[in-house]
Design an enzyme around this catalytic site. Structure first.
Site, PDB file in Angstrom:
ATOM      1  N   GLU A 175       9.504   1.300  11.018  1.00 38.15           N
ATOM      2  CA  GLU A 175      10.553   2.323  10.931  1.00 38.15           C
ATOM      3  C   GLU A 175       9.842   3.670  10.983  1.00 38.15           C
ATOM      4  O   GLU A 175       9.089   4.022  10.092  1.00 38.15           O
ATOM      5  CB  GLU A 175      11.350   2.132   9.645  1.00 38.15           C
ATOM      6  CG  GLU A 175      12.683   2.853   9.694  1.00 38.15           C
ATOM      7  CD  GLU A 175      12.606   4.226   9.091  1.00 38.15           C
ATOM      8  OE1 GLU A 175      12.273   5.182   9.841  1.00 38.15           O
ATOM      9  OE2 GLU A 175      12.855   4.348   7.887  1.00 38.15           O
ATOM     10  N   CYS A 186      13.845  10.060   7.070  1.00 35.87           N
ATOM     11  CA  CYS A 186      13.790   9.539   8.437  1.00 35.87           C
ATOM     12  C   CYS A 186      15.130   9.705   9.117  1.00 35.87           C
ATOM     13  O   CYS A 186      15.202   9.981  10.306  1.00 35.87           O
ATOM     14  CB  CYS A 186      13.368   8.082   8.423  1.00 35.87           C
ATOM     15  SG  CYS A 186      14.138   7.126   7.117  1.00 35.87           S
ATOM     16  N   LYS A 219       0.900  -1.161   0.000  1.00 37.87           N
ATOM     17  CA  LYS A 219       0.000   0.000   0.000  1.00 37.87           C
ATOM     18  C   LYS A 219       0.927   1.196   0.000  1.00 37.87           C
ATOM     19  O   LYS A 219       1.434   1.612   1.029  1.00 37.87           O
ATOM     20  CB  LYS A 219      -0.871  -0.014   1.257  1.00 37.87           C
ATOM     21  CG  LYS A 219      -2.238   0.661   1.094  1.00 37.87           C
ATOM     22  CD  LYS A 219      -2.191   2.113   0.680  1.00 37.87           C
ATOM     23  CE  LYS A 219      -1.850   3.012   1.847  1.00 37.87           C
ATOM     24  NZ  LYS A 219      -1.652   4.423   1.428  1.00 37.87           N
ATOM     25  N   GLU A 276      10.618  15.743  15.563  1.00 41.39           N
ATOM     26  CA  GLU A 276      10.942  15.638  14.145  1.00 41.39           C
ATOM     27  C   GLU A 276      10.140  16.684  13.362  1.00 41.39           C
ATOM     28  O   GLU A 276       8.928  16.772  13.528  1.00 41.39           O
ATOM     29  CB  GLU A 276      10.587  14.232  13.664  1.00 41.39           C
ATOM     30  CG  GLU A 276      11.030  13.936  12.254  1.00 41.39           C
ATOM     31  CD  GLU A 276      10.719  12.502  11.830  1.00 41.39           C
ATOM     32  OE1 GLU A 276       9.565  12.065  11.992  1.00 41.39           O
ATOM     33  OE2 GLU A 276      11.631  11.836  11.310  1.00 41.39           O
TER      34      GLU A 276
HETATM   35  P1  NAI Z   1       1.711   8.581   7.652  1.00 43.55           P
HETATM   36  O1  NAI Z   1       2.377   7.732   8.674  1.00 43.55           O
HETATM   37  O2  NAI Z   1       0.286   8.970   7.873  1.00 43.55           O
HETATM   38  O3  NAI Z   1       1.780   7.833   6.210  1.00 43.55           O
HETATM   39  C1  NAI Z   1       2.656   6.785   5.879  1.00 43.55           C
HETATM   40  C2  NAI Z   1       1.882   5.659   5.217  1.00 43.55           C
HETATM   41  O4  NAI Z   1       0.925   5.143   6.157  1.00 43.55           O
HETATM   42  C3  NAI Z   1       1.070   6.068   3.986  1.00 43.55           C
HETATM   43  O5  NAI Z   1       1.125   5.017   3.034  1.00 43.55           O
HETATM   44  C4  NAI Z   1      -0.344   6.216   4.535  1.00 43.55           C
HETATM   45  O6  NAI Z   1      -1.333   6.016   3.565  1.00 43.55           O
HETATM   46  C5  NAI Z   1      -0.375   5.104   5.562  1.00 43.55           C
HETATM   47  N1  NAI Z   1      -1.380   5.284   6.619  1.00 43.55           N
HETATM   48  C6  NAI Z   1      -1.831   6.444   7.165  1.00 43.55           C
HETATM   49  N2  NAI Z   1      -2.760   6.201   8.105  1.00 43.55           N
HETATM   50  C7  NAI Z   1      -2.920   4.854   8.166  1.00 43.55           C
HETATM   51  C8  NAI Z   1      -3.725   3.989   8.947  1.00 43.55           C
HETATM   52  N3  NAI Z   1      -4.564   4.448   9.848  1.00 43.55           N
HETATM   53  N4  NAI Z   1      -3.608   2.663   8.745  1.00 43.55           N
HETATM   54  C9  NAI Z   1      -2.750   2.168   7.838  1.00 43.55           C
HETATM   55  N5  NAI Z   1      -1.961   2.937   7.062  1.00 43.55           N
HETATM   56  C10 NAI Z   1      -2.039   4.268   7.225  1.00 43.55           C
HETATM   57  O7  NAI Z   1       2.614   9.846   7.437  1.00 43.55           O
HETATM   58  P2  NAI Z   1       2.184  11.285   6.872  1.00 43.55           P
HETATM   59  O8  NAI Z   1       0.853  11.684   7.456  1.00 43.55           O
HETATM   60  O9  NAI Z   1       2.297  11.267   5.419  1.00 43.55           O
HETATM   61  O10 NAI Z   1       3.332  12.187   7.489  1.00 43.55           O
HETATM   62  C11 NAI Z   1       3.265  12.614   8.833  1.00 43.55           C
HETATM   63  C12 NAI Z   1       4.602  12.559   9.500  1.00 43.55           C
HETATM   64  O11 NAI Z   1       5.075  11.212   9.532  1.00 43.55           O
HETATM   65  C13 NAI Z   1       5.731  13.308   8.821  1.00 43.55           C
HETATM   66  O12 NAI Z   1       5.722  14.662   9.157  1.00 43.55           O
HETATM   67  C14 NAI Z   1       6.943  12.603   9.368  1.00 43.55           C
HETATM   68  O13 NAI Z   1       7.268  13.109  10.632  1.00 43.55           O
HETATM   69  C15 NAI Z   1       6.480  11.175   9.514  1.00 43.55           C
HETATM   70  N6  NAI Z   1       6.933  10.350   8.375  1.00 43.55           N
HETATM   71  C16 NAI Z   1       8.052   9.593   8.529  1.00 43.55           C
HETATM   72  C17 NAI Z   1       8.555   8.870   7.486  1.00 43.55           C
HETATM   73  C18 NAI Z   1       9.788   8.053   7.630  1.00 43.55           C
HETATM   74  O14 NAI Z   1      10.502   7.851   6.659  1.00 43.55           O
HETATM   75  N7  NAI Z   1      10.064   7.511   8.799  1.00 43.55           N
HETATM   76  C19 NAI Z   1       7.931   8.892   6.162  1.00 43.55           C
HETATM   77  C20 NAI Z   1       6.722   9.679   6.113  1.00 43.55           C
HETATM   78  C21 NAI Z   1       6.270  10.384   7.184  1.00 43.55           C
END
Ligand code: NAI
Ligand code: MG
Length: 477
Positions: free
Chosen positions: A246, A280, A171, A379
């Site tokens: 992660e 990250c 996904k 972060e």
């Molecule tokens: P997010 O954690 O919401 O999104 C990441 C993935 O999770 C996407 O594919 C999204 O569709 C999915 N997702 C979201 N809600 C979900 C749920 N309830 N159940 C299952 N899957 C779900 O991250 P977002 O909102 O795009 O970014 C928010 C913050 O997250 C950023 O500001 C950053 O701090 C952090 N982040 C960290 C990353 C990393 O590489 N560790 C990558 C992206 C975001």
């Protein structure tokens, strides 16, 4: 509208609905993806299970490896097309997107070549017994990936899963999934059997939640925010499913008074400016020994002020933020820093030709940042660097380890004994000495502790996650 990829075919989302895809460069919608729901996840899980129980599951490790290596070859053959898709989808510099596609290919070369080297063990036991420990695939693996390095994240998580004989359901983030969709077709054309790799696009709270909580999944992997990581692990726990998580970091770069600053400064700046800080492992905190604080800050400021924010094709140092929502979040963080009177050390330059509605922020360095300030602990996921002074080695360790996260750290010192001590004392999944950069490093085990998550991807250690052992005890006399 882009289709989902299930059971070796492009199929429309069962909802018949779509999600607009916006360009971070201009803020304009330029494409649509399918809005996958739980019914689509059900189809993908069924296809993946059939693959595990069918042709794919029958392949020898050598056959799997050959297909994966071939996928790597074809990714490189299509590198310009894939890099262009990735740059358009994320707004990142084309040169960086190209490196990401190279890394995608590397994951398939690395794990494809390793597929037939996943060995078990033989354990000496009681007289008359032979005992072996064999490694088997987990089965059906769910992968939820983010938007910051879509191509790299895809390779990092599915290449070891497939090499080990699992079938995958991805996904991708709704904000950047065009490369995954194109890749799925390339992988299929390279010989990956139907069902071994499935891509379900959609919103996290819909398709993502359906995948994480699906009873047909045997292993979940997730990269993204800590909040969603907890939700995914909770959903998976209800089905007794293990999660590899992660979840980001607040990675410290520790600069001692004997550091080679000429070597360090470009890397310190690059570690926060790359991908607009949406990494990250971004080096978002630079900790500087007080005796060289002014000198080091001057050099960082000089370098940072030369950094350029621009359009993907012009290969700037920094591109836009991924979405309007993330843009708003980063801008708000910067405004809060300004409102609390944090001194601005430097700002990067914005090119004059940036579209008005693009998600561009002006990269900024603040320092000295008080240790209890939000910027020192949380972060940002944007191009915002915090600089903090420290007194001595003990102080540096306390400061570096003093956040909820533990992902990557770096140490800059010419003193060998100190390098060794710091490598021991810094907490996290990777420590770099006089260098930095987890971005490539396909061979290097990677992952966090505490709020940065758990489990390891990359390197051969990833097979510990993507396989499950079975101990076979044979009594022969
Ligand atoms: P997010 O954690 O919401 O999104 C990441 C993935 O999770 C996407 O594919 C999204 O569709 C999915 N997702 C979201 N809600 C979900 C749920 N309830 N159940 C299952 N899957 C779900 O991250 P977002 O909102 O795009 O970014 C928010 C913050 O997250 C950023 O500001 C950053 O701090 C952090 N982040 C960290 C990353 C990393 O590489 N560790 C990558 C992206 C975001
Ligand atoms: Mg979110």
């Amino acid at each position: 509208m882009s289709m989902l990829f299930i059971d070796g075919k492009q199929v429309p989302a069962s909802s018949g609905q779509s999600i607009p895809v916006y360009s971070p460069v201009s803020g304009e919608a330029y494409a649509e993806i399918g809005r996958g729901l739980s019914a689509d996840v059900d189809s993908a899980v069924a296809a993946a299970r059939s693959a595990v129980n069918g042709e794919w599951g029958q392949y020898s490790a050598t056959q799997r490896g050959r297909i994966l290596v071939e996928i790597g070859v074809r990714v490189l053959q299509n590198i310009e097309e894939l890099a262009a898709i990735e740059a358009k989808d994320t707004g990142k510099p084309v040169a960086l997107a190209r490196k990401d596609i190279e890394a995608l290919a590397r994951y398939f070369e690395f794990y494809g070549s390793a597929a037939d080297k996943i060995h078990g063990e033989v354990i000496p036991y009681l007289s008359g017994y032979s005992v072996s420990v064999v490694r088997e695939p987990c089965g059906v693996v769910g992968h939820i990936i983010p938007w910051n390095y879509p191509a790299q994240m895809l390779g990092r998580t599915i290449a070891p899963a497939l090499a080990a004989g699992n079938a995958s359901i991805v996904k991708p983030a709704e904000d950047a999934c065009m490369t995954s969709l194109r890749f799925a077709q390339i992988a299929h054309d390279a010989g990956l059997p139907a069902g071994a790799l499935n891509i379900v696009t959609g919103y996290g709270r819909e398709a993502g939640a359906a995948l994480a909580g699906h009873p047909g999944i045997n292993l979940m992997t997730f990269t993204g925010s800590p909040e969603v990581g907890v939700a995914i692990q909770t959903a998976a726990a209800a089905n007794y499913v293990k999660c590899v998580l992660e979840l980001g970091g607040k990675c410290p770069q520790v600069v001692f008074e004997d550091a080679d600053l000429e070597k360090a400064v470009p890397i310190l700046v690059g570690a926060i400016i790359q991908n607009a800080g949406q990494t990250c492992s971004a080096g978002s905190r630079v900790l500087i020994q007080r005796s060289i604080y002014d000198k080091a800050v001057t050099l960082i400021a000089e370098r940072f002020s030369q950094m350029r924010v621009g359009l993907p094709e012009s290969n700037p140092d920094c591109g836009p933020i991924i979405t309007r929502a993330q843009f708003g979040r980063v801008q708000k963080f910067i405004e809060e820093c300004r409102a609390s009177d944090l001194p601005v050390v430097a700002q990067a330059k914005l090119d004059a030709n940036l579209p008005e509605n693009g998600y561009y922020v002006q990269p900024v360095v603040f320092g000295p940042v008080p240790r209890d300030h939000k910027l020192a602990r949380e972060e940002v996921f944007g191009p915002v660097l915090a600089i903090l002074p420290f007194d001595d080695e003990d102080d540096a360790v306390a400061l570096a380890n003093g956040t909820d996260y533990g992902l990557v750290a770096s140490v800059w010192t010419e003193n060998g004994a100190r390098q060794a001590r710091m490598a021991r004392r810094l907490e996290g999944g990777q420590v770099f000495i006089n260098c930095y950069g987890a971005g490539g490093g396909v061979e290097l085990p990677f992952g966090g502790i505490r709020k940065s998550g758990h489990g390891r991807e990359k390197g051969l250690l990833a097979f510990d996650e993507f396989t499950v052992t079975k101990t076979v005890v044979n009594h022969f006399s």
